[in-house]
Scaffold this active site. Structure first.
Site, PDB file in Angstrom:
ATOM      1  CB  SER A  73      16.881  17.990  51.766  1.00  0.00           C
ATOM      2  OG  SER A  73      15.653  18.548  51.313  1.00  0.00           O
ATOM      3  CG  HIS A  78      15.641  32.257  45.025  1.00  0.00           C
ATOM      4  ND1 HIS A  78      15.468  31.732  43.764  1.00  0.00           N
ATOM      5  CD2 HIS A  78      15.226  31.301  45.887  1.00  0.00           C
ATOM      6  CE1 HIS A  78      14.962  30.516  43.862  1.00  0.00           C
ATOM      7  NE2 HIS A  78      14.820  30.227  45.146  1.00  0.00           N
ATOM      8  CB  CYS A  93      17.209  14.508  56.563  1.00  0.00           C
ATOM      9  SG  CYS A  93      17.560  13.610  55.043  1.00  0.00           S
TER      10      CYS A  93
END
Length: 138
Positions: A73, A78, A93
């Site tokens: 994934s 930020h 995952c």
């Protein structure tokens, strides 16, 4: 990552672990090379498989946004260095262990506080909360 023929998840299995981390009082958030280094170290610590990493520096002294795209994934960041704050999103995952990225973030950015939330995605309870929240918007 795809299990198209496997059918829906049972109520006791998760598609993956999603961690949201707020780094408060953090440092080196305006250094794109450092941010990329820390992202790569997080991937290694979690035992994930890096596909691609991209880091964008908005301007000298301003924030950085970055993402490590993984076979399992992603990890994203930020940052707002003027507030010494960064928002981190880790979703993995398979056999990857996203919790192991947290000490790497702590060592790399030295926040005075790290607030984390951990979710098991795809489990019945979390889906129910999401659907209830969506219903409130109608």
């Amino acid at each position: 990552m795809s299990h198209a023929s496997a059918g829906p998840l049972s109520s006791d299995e998760a598609a993956g672990i999603h961690i949201l981390a707020d780094l408060i009082g953090a440092s080196r958030l305006d250094d794109p090379e450092h941010v990329e280094k820390v992202l790569r170290e997080c991937v290694t610590a979690a035992g994930a498989s890096l596909l691609y990493v991209y880091v964008h520096h908005f301007d000298r002294g301003e924030g950085v946004s970055g993402v490590a795209v993984l076979a399992e994934s992603h990890i994203s960041i930020h940052s707002w260095p003027e507030h010494r704050f960064a928002a981190i999103d880790i979703f993995m995952c398979g056999s990857a262990q996203p919790d192991k990225a947290l000490p790497v973030l702590d060592a790399g950015f030295r926040p005075t506080e790290m607030v984390t939330r951990r979710f098991e995605r795809g489990k019945g309870g979390l889906q129910g909360e999401i659907f209830e929240s969506l219903d409130l918007l109608k």
